[in-house]
Design an enzyme around this catalytic site. Structure first.
Site, PDB file in Angstrom:
ATOM      1  CG  ASP A   8      -0.220  -0.349   2.508  1.00  0.00           C
ATOM      2  OD1 ASP A   8       0.939   0.088   2.667  1.00  0.00           O
ATOM      3  OD2 ASP A   8      -0.798  -1.066   3.336  1.00  0.00           O
ATOM      4  CG  ASP A  24       1.026   4.255   4.588  1.00  0.00           C
ATOM      5  OD1 ASP A  24      -0.101   3.966   4.152  1.00  0.00           O
ATOM      6  OD2 ASP A  24       1.663   3.526   5.369  1.00  0.00           O
ATOM      7  CG  ASP A  34       9.162   1.711  12.745  1.00  0.00           C
ATOM      8  OD1 ASP A  34       9.619   2.260  11.724  1.00  0.00           O
ATOM      9  OD2 ASP A  34       8.286   0.824  12.700  1.00  0.00           O
TER      10      ASP A  34
END
Length: 408
Positions: free
Chosen positions: A54, A56, A135
């Site tokens: 996907d 983002d 992260d």
């Protein structure tokens, strides 16, 4: 912070790798005067010559401002306020740049629990702030499709080239904010074949207990991501290596240790089977995975109840309920899935009941049962794991019965 910009000649990424919907969202945001970039896993995967799952987008527009630009937008989430732009079944997720903040004015938008766990994080900032909030360095790359540039604030591009998995910031602090990052580290290590530095490995080994502070509902989703992806067996081995599996499935961990950690256990066979199905383009069932994960604890409890003179059918029902309830302290199991697990387990006893094989009418009745095929597949995995010579015999009998039942 050392900002680096990589040009098309350096990164080799072009707009044709990006979905038209994602490009249109970026263009709309930029035309309205905002910054907007493709970010995270999509950029990472394209640079690694993989197909993104996907796309983002990160922007300096706030959620309400995004919503005003797109009629097909809905705002979701409390912990992280996000905008979902809907294109039929496809969703482009748009997040506002986030930042750390100790400002009392903004404290209401960022809440950290007593254990350091990040409960709410809606403090907005710049692209530089946003980068250091992510992260791993390889997930903090921003692609500008208009200028065709990759922007890097954390040395993520070099880490990508070197096959290094580095966490941004102090591992102890970042894992307290969100312990699930430990599971993501393991998933990326296996999925990408990257190497983790000793500091990250040591933090995972020391802080695995924090997984018990994560909500059971979220952990259910994480287990599915970890093990139903085409490389679940390798993830399972790494989870056990880092002592994380015992934090998620303590009943199973104890049962496997008692068995001497056999290499040909049913769970191993089930994970191999799921990986093969997924890699061949077929689906894999969540309930089937959880049935395999908890089979040994269920079987142990069942035999304890039989030893207490509980009737077999009642013992299987009680054992299933007890094991599933215990597991729900760690990972939620939706009622629909727990019911399917119980049915699958109980059907094993129908397939291994000697009397069922002596009556042809009874055999045909079982073969026509809607739950037979899944239970039979589970029995075959028990055979593959050589659970016992009796299981091999029962599996061979039902294989012959099934084969003779098929039209020529």
């Amino acid at each position: 912070m050392n900002k680096k910009i990589y040009t098309a000649q350096e990164h080799g990424l072009t707009r044709r790798f990006i979905s038209k919907q994602a490009l249109s969202v970026v263009q709309t945001l930029v035309d309205a005067g905002y910054e907007a970039y493709i970010v995270g896993g999509a950029v990472r995967d394209i640079l690694l010559k993989k197909s993104p799952k996907d796309f983002d987008i990160a922007t300096n527009a706030h959620p309400e401002q995004i919503k005003r630009l797109f009629r097909n937008c809905r705002l979701v989430g409390r912990r992280f306020r996000l905008a979902h732009i809907l294109f039929g079944r496809d969703i482009i997720e748009v997040a506002t740049f986030r930042a750390n903040s100790d400002d009392d004015e903004e404290h209401k938008d960022r809440k950290v629990g007593d254990d350091g766990f990040l409960i709410r994080d809606n403090v907005y900032g710049t692209i530089e702030d946003d980068a250091v909030r992510r992260d791993f360095t390889i997930n903090a790359l921003y692609y500008d499709p208009i200028r065709n540039e990759v922007i890097d604030f954390t040395n993520g591009y070099e880490d990508l080239l070197q096959g290094q998995l580095n966490l941004i910031g102090d591992p102890a602090k970042r894992f307290r904010e969100d312990p699930v990052r430990m599971l993501r580290a393991v998933r990326f290590e296996v999925k990408l074949g990257f190497t983790m530095p000793e500091t990250l490995i040591n933090a995972i080994n020391d802080m695995g207990y924090l997984l018990q502070t994560v909500s059971a509902a979220r952990m259910f989703d994480e287990v599915v991501k970890l093990m139903l992806n085409g490389y679940g067996h390798q993830v399972y081995l790494r989870l056990r290596h880092y002592h994380l599996f015992s934090q998620i499935f303590p009943q199973t961990e104890r049962a496997l240790i008692e068995l001497g950690n056999p290499e040909d256990h049913l769970l191993i066979a089930a994970l191999h089977n799921s990986d093969n199905r997924i890699n061949d383009g077929f689906g894999a069932s969540t309930y089937f995975l959880y049935s395999a994960l908890l089979w040994e604890p269920f079987l142990d409890e069942y035999h304890v109840l039989l030893a207490d003179d509980i009737a077999p059918n009642e013992a299987s029902t009680i054992a299933a309920d007890k094991i599933i309830r215990k597991q729900q302290e760690f990972t939620m199991i939706p009622k629909r899935i727990s019911a399917q697990m119980t049915d699958l387990w109980k059907f094993q006893f129908r397939l291994t009941h000697v009397k069922a094989r002596k009556n042809r009418g009874g055999v045909n009745k079982i073969l026509h049962h809607p739950r037979f095929k899944a239970a039979f597949d589970f029995l075959l995995l028990r055979k593959d794991a050589f659970e016992s010579s009796d299981i091999v015999d029962h599996a061979d009998f039902w294989q012959k019965a099934w084969d003779s039942h098929q039209p020529e």
